[in-house]
Design a protein around this motif. Sequence first.
Motif, PDB file in Angstrom:
ATOM      1  N   TYR A   1       5.616   6.493   4.185  1.00 30.28           N
ATOM      2  CA  TYR A   1       4.821   6.270   2.972  1.00 30.28           C
ATOM      3  C   TYR A   1       4.183   4.890   3.117  1.00 30.28           C
ATOM      4  N   TYR A   2       2.883   4.819   2.940  1.00 36.70           N
ATOM      5  CA  TYR A   2       2.162   3.560   3.068  1.00 36.70           C
ATOM      6  C   TYR A   2       2.046   2.916   1.683  1.00 36.70           C
ATOM      7  N   LEU A   3       2.923   1.939   1.439  1.00 38.55           N
ATOM      8  CA  LEU A   3       3.032   1.316   0.126  1.00 38.55           C
ATOM      9  C   LEU A   3       2.025   0.191  -0.062  1.00 38.55           C
ATOM     10  N   SER A   4       1.422  -0.272   1.018  1.00 39.09           N
ATOM     11  CA  SER A   4       0.416  -1.339   0.966  1.00 39.09           C
ATOM     12  C   SER A   4      -0.915  -0.783   1.465  1.00 39.09           C
ATOM     13  N   ASP A   5      -1.986  -1.264   0.888  1.00 40.30           N
ATOM     14  CA  ASP A   5      -3.329  -0.889   1.306  1.00 40.30           C
ATOM     15  C   ASP A   5      -3.888  -2.029   2.157  1.00 40.30           C
ATOM     16  N   PRO A   6      -4.055  -1.819   3.471  1.00 37.31           N
ATOM     17  CA  PRO A   6      -4.578  -2.892   4.316  1.00 37.31           C
ATOM     18  C   PRO A   6      -5.950  -3.403   3.870  1.00 37.31           C
ATOM     19  N   GLY A   7      -6.710  -2.568   3.160  1.00 35.30           N
ATOM     20  CA  GLY A   7      -7.993  -3.022   2.633  1.00 35.30           C
ATOM     21  C   GLY A   7      -7.836  -4.035   1.517  1.00 35.30           C
ATOM     22  N   ALA A   8      -6.740  -3.925   0.754  1.00 36.34           N
ATOM     23  CA  ALA A   8      -6.483  -4.849  -0.352  1.00 36.34           C
ATOM     24  C   ALA A   8      -5.611  -6.027   0.083  1.00 36.34           C
ATOM     25  N   GLU A   9      -4.770  -5.826   1.115  1.00 39.07           N
ATOM     26  CA  GLU A   9      -3.888  -6.885   1.626  1.00 39.07           C
ATOM     27  C   GLU A   9      -4.161  -7.062   3.110  1.00 39.07           C
ATOM     28  N   PRO A  10      -4.992  -8.041   3.475  1.00 38.43           N
ATOM     29  CA  PRO A  10      -5.367  -8.192   4.884  1.00 38.43           C
ATOM     30  C   PRO A  10      -4.266  -8.771   5.778  1.00 38.43           C
ATOM     31  N   ASP A  11      -3.209  -9.342   5.200  1.00 42.29           N
ATOM     32  CA  ASP A  11      -2.135  -9.960   5.983  1.00 42.29           C
ATOM     33  C   ASP A  11      -1.107  -8.903   6.389  1.00 42.29           C
ATOM     34  N   PRO A  12      -1.087  -8.469   7.673  1.00 45.56           N
ATOM     35  CA  PRO A  12      -0.152  -7.423   8.101  1.00 45.56           C
ATOM     36  C   PRO A  12       1.316  -7.774   7.885  1.00 45.56           C
ATOM     37  N   SER A  13       1.659  -9.040   7.838  1.00 45.32           N
ATOM     38  CA  SER A  13       3.068  -9.409   7.642  1.00 45.32           C
ATOM     39  C   SER A  13       3.554  -9.029   6.241  1.00 45.32           C
ATOM     40  N   LYS A  14       2.634  -8.731   5.336  1.00 42.24           N
ATOM     41  CA  LYS A  14       2.992  -8.362   3.959  1.00 42.24           C
ATOM     42  C   LYS A  14       2.950  -6.847   3.725  1.00 42.24           C
ATOM     43  N   TRP A  15       2.530  -6.077   4.730  1.00 40.13           N
ATOM     44  CA  TRP A  15       2.440  -4.633   4.567  1.00 40.13           C
ATOM     45  C   TRP A  15       3.834  -4.026   4.443  1.00 40.13           C
ATOM     46  N   GLN A  16       3.956  -3.032   3.567  1.00 41.39           N
ATOM     47  CA  GLN A  16       5.220  -2.331   3.354  1.00 41.39           C
ATOM     48  C   GLN A  16       5.034  -0.843   3.647  1.00 41.39           C
ATOM     49  N   THR A  17       5.932  -0.324   4.477  1.00 45.09           N
ATOM     50  CA  THR A  17       5.909   1.091   4.850  1.00 45.09           C
ATOM     51  C   THR A  17       7.318   1.630   4.687  1.00 45.09           C
ATOM     52  N   LEU A  18       7.485   2.673   3.894  1.00 48.66           N
ATOM     53  CA  LEU A  18       8.796   3.312   3.745  1.00 48.66           C
ATOM     54  C   LEU A  18       8.904   4.406   4.804  1.00 48.66           C
ATOM     55  N   VAL A  19       9.864   4.250   5.720  1.00 53.49           N
ATOM     56  CA  VAL A  19      10.105   5.215   6.777  1.00 53.49           C
ATOM     57  C   VAL A  19      11.201   6.164   6.311  1.00 53.49           C
ATOM     58  N   VAL A  20      10.939   7.469   6.389  1.00 56.36           N
ATOM     59  CA  VAL A  20      11.902   8.497   5.988  1.00 56.36           C
ATOM     60  C   VAL A  20      12.133   9.402   7.192  1.00 56.36           C
ATOM     61  N   TRP A  21      13.416   9.507   7.609  1.00 58.35           N
ATOM     62  CA  TRP A  21      13.740  10.327   8.784  1.00 58.35           C
ATOM     63  C   TRP A  21      14.870  11.267   8.415  1.00 58.35           C
ATOM     64  N   PRO A  22      14.563  12.541   8.186  1.00 61.86           N
ATOM     65  CA  PRO A  22      15.603  13.530   7.856  1.00 61.86           C
ATOM     66  C   PRO A  22      16.581  13.747   9.009  1.00 61.86           C
ATOM     67  N   VAL A  23      17.752  14.200   8.643  1.00 64.28           N
ATOM     68  CA  VAL A  23      18.804  14.544   9.582  1.00 64.28           C
ATOM     69  C   VAL A  23      18.606  15.997  10.007  1.00 64.28           C
ATOM     70  N   ALA A  24      18.875  16.295  11.279  1.00 68.64           N
ATOM     71  CA  ALA A  24      18.738  17.667  11.793  1.00 68.64           C
ATOM     72  C   ALA A  24      19.789  18.576  11.175  1.00 68.64           C
TER      73      ALA A  24
END
Length: 164
Positions: A141-164
Amino acid sequence: MTETNPGPAPDIKTAQLKEQPTAVVRETVPMNALRDFFGRAFGAVTGAVQAQHVQLAGPPFALYRGMPTDVVDVEAGFPLAAPFTNAGGEATTVIAGTLPAGQAYEALHMGSYESLQHTYGAIMERMREDGVSPGEAMWEYYLSDPGAEPDPSKWQTLVVWPVA
């Protein structure tokens, strides 16, 4: 925080997911073309969903099937508040999808997309420690918009990995 020093390890949590309807564009895409694909896919999904008067139920996401190599089987779109009806006839075909129910591991990644492999590695290690196997699909899930927040160190991405 740099590529060689990715910062603190992500806080990894387990979650019990509920099935979530989505609208997506699915393609096999070269890794170096993902940014263009996402722009095209998110725009097409937004237009198709608005045409059907279905409300978005969360931030944009990308679901990856299998381990990425130089190309990836990816679908990009949005979770929805109600099911989507497949829309045909567009240059970029938007289809109904679902994010599956089940047990998963989640971690909030802080930083550039190029350093996401550190978060995936930490989740995989935690799965190994817990004696579970990763599922074939995972999503971000891309919680930050790189167009609105140009600083990549502030970008937030929620990674979801289901179990088999």
